[in-house]
Design a protein around this motif. Structure first.
Motif, PDB file in Angstrom:
ATOM      1  N   LEU A  52      81.013  54.198  35.136  1.00 35.35           N
ATOM      2  CA  LEU A  52      80.267  54.887  36.209  1.00 35.35           C
ATOM      3  C   LEU A  52      79.875  53.939  37.344  1.00 35.35           C
ATOM      4  O   LEU A  52      79.184  54.350  38.272  1.00 35.35           O
ATOM      5  CB  LEU A  52      78.982  55.514  35.631  1.00 35.35           C
ATOM      6  N   VAL A  61      70.997  56.320  36.984  1.00 29.05           N
ATOM      7  CA  VAL A  61      71.239  56.503  35.545  1.00 29.05           C
ATOM      8  C   VAL A  61      70.686  55.300  34.778  1.00 29.05           C
ATOM      9  O   VAL A  61      70.016  55.451  33.747  1.00 29.05           O
ATOM     10  CB  VAL A  61      72.752  56.686  35.261  1.00 29.05           C
ATOM     11  N   THR A  91      78.015  67.671  29.264  1.00 29.52           N
ATOM     12  CA  THR A  91      77.156  66.660  29.899  1.00 29.52           C
ATOM     13  C   THR A  91      75.943  67.276  30.607  1.00 29.52           C
ATOM     14  O   THR A  91      74.813  66.828  30.416  1.00 29.52           O
ATOM     15  CB  THR A  91      77.974  65.808  30.901  1.00 29.52           C
ATOM     16  N   HIS A 115      73.000  60.338  24.341  1.00 25.83           N
ATOM     17  CA  HIS A 115      74.347  59.818  24.592  1.00 25.83           C
ATOM     18  C   HIS A 115      75.097  59.917  23.274  1.00 25.83           C
ATOM     19  O   HIS A 115      74.529  59.649  22.214  1.00 25.83           O
ATOM     20  CB  HIS A 115      74.306  58.337  25.021  1.00 25.83           C
TER      21      HIS A 115
END
Ligand code: ADP
Length: 153
Positions: A52, A61, A91, A115
């Motif tokens: 990411l 994040v 997600t 996660h």
């Protein structure tokens, strides 16, 4: 048997959902083989979320994941990664199907409670990233023969 990694994110810890979320994996029949609380730092998050790093929301994040300590869990079972991903859901909490963890507890893309490793290869890397060898346990699960047929294990 396959092992996979789950992180209970700050959104899970802050909203007092640790017990509820752990219970879902337990009730499914996965064996808990590792569990600890850690404060994530920038280095580990740069590695963990490397895919990411060019996204505009990367820093946000990382900040979110450092908001408070998280719980890292290692679960084991036949096809554990796929089983865990289906319990976790899509997600974005707004799109996640009701009955999944994100579908039931999240209305957010970022603050999505957990996660979970997305493949067997990622799981192997992620377990090594968050656990020392001696922090992963092997013990007999006495209900094993009631979880699987003999030919499945
Ligand atoms: P997953 O966690 O479902 O495997 P990704 O690996 O794509 O999803 O993303 C990692 C995490 O980054 C997500 O769980 C979510 O917290 C956050 N994230 C992903 N996409 C966005 C986005 N567009 N905006 C904000 N946060 C995001």
């Amino acid at each position: 048997m396959e092992k996979t990694l789950v992180i209970l994110k700050p959104s899970c810890v802050q909203r007092s959902l640790i017990g509820e979320v752990v219970s879902r994996f337990e009730k499914k029949g996965l064996r808990l083989v590792g569990m600890k609380m850690v404060q994530l730092d920038d280095n580990v998050l740069n590695e963990h979320y490397a895919h990411l790093k060019d996204k505009p929301f990367f820093q946000e994040v990382k900040n979110s994941m450092q908001a408070c300590p998280v719980i890292v869990l290692c679960w084991e079972g036949v096809d554990a990664t796929q089983v865990v991903r289906s319990i976790v859901g899509f997600t974005c909490g707004r799109n996640a199907v009701a009955g999944t963890i994100r579908g039931d507890f999240s209305v957010s893309m970022q603050e999505n409670i957990v996660h979970a490793s997305d493949s067997v290869e990622s799981a192997e890397k992620e377990i090594k990233r968050f656990f020392k060898e001696e922090e992963i346990f092997d013990y007999k699960l006495s209900v094993l023969s009631f979880l699987y047929s003999e030919s499945e294990i």
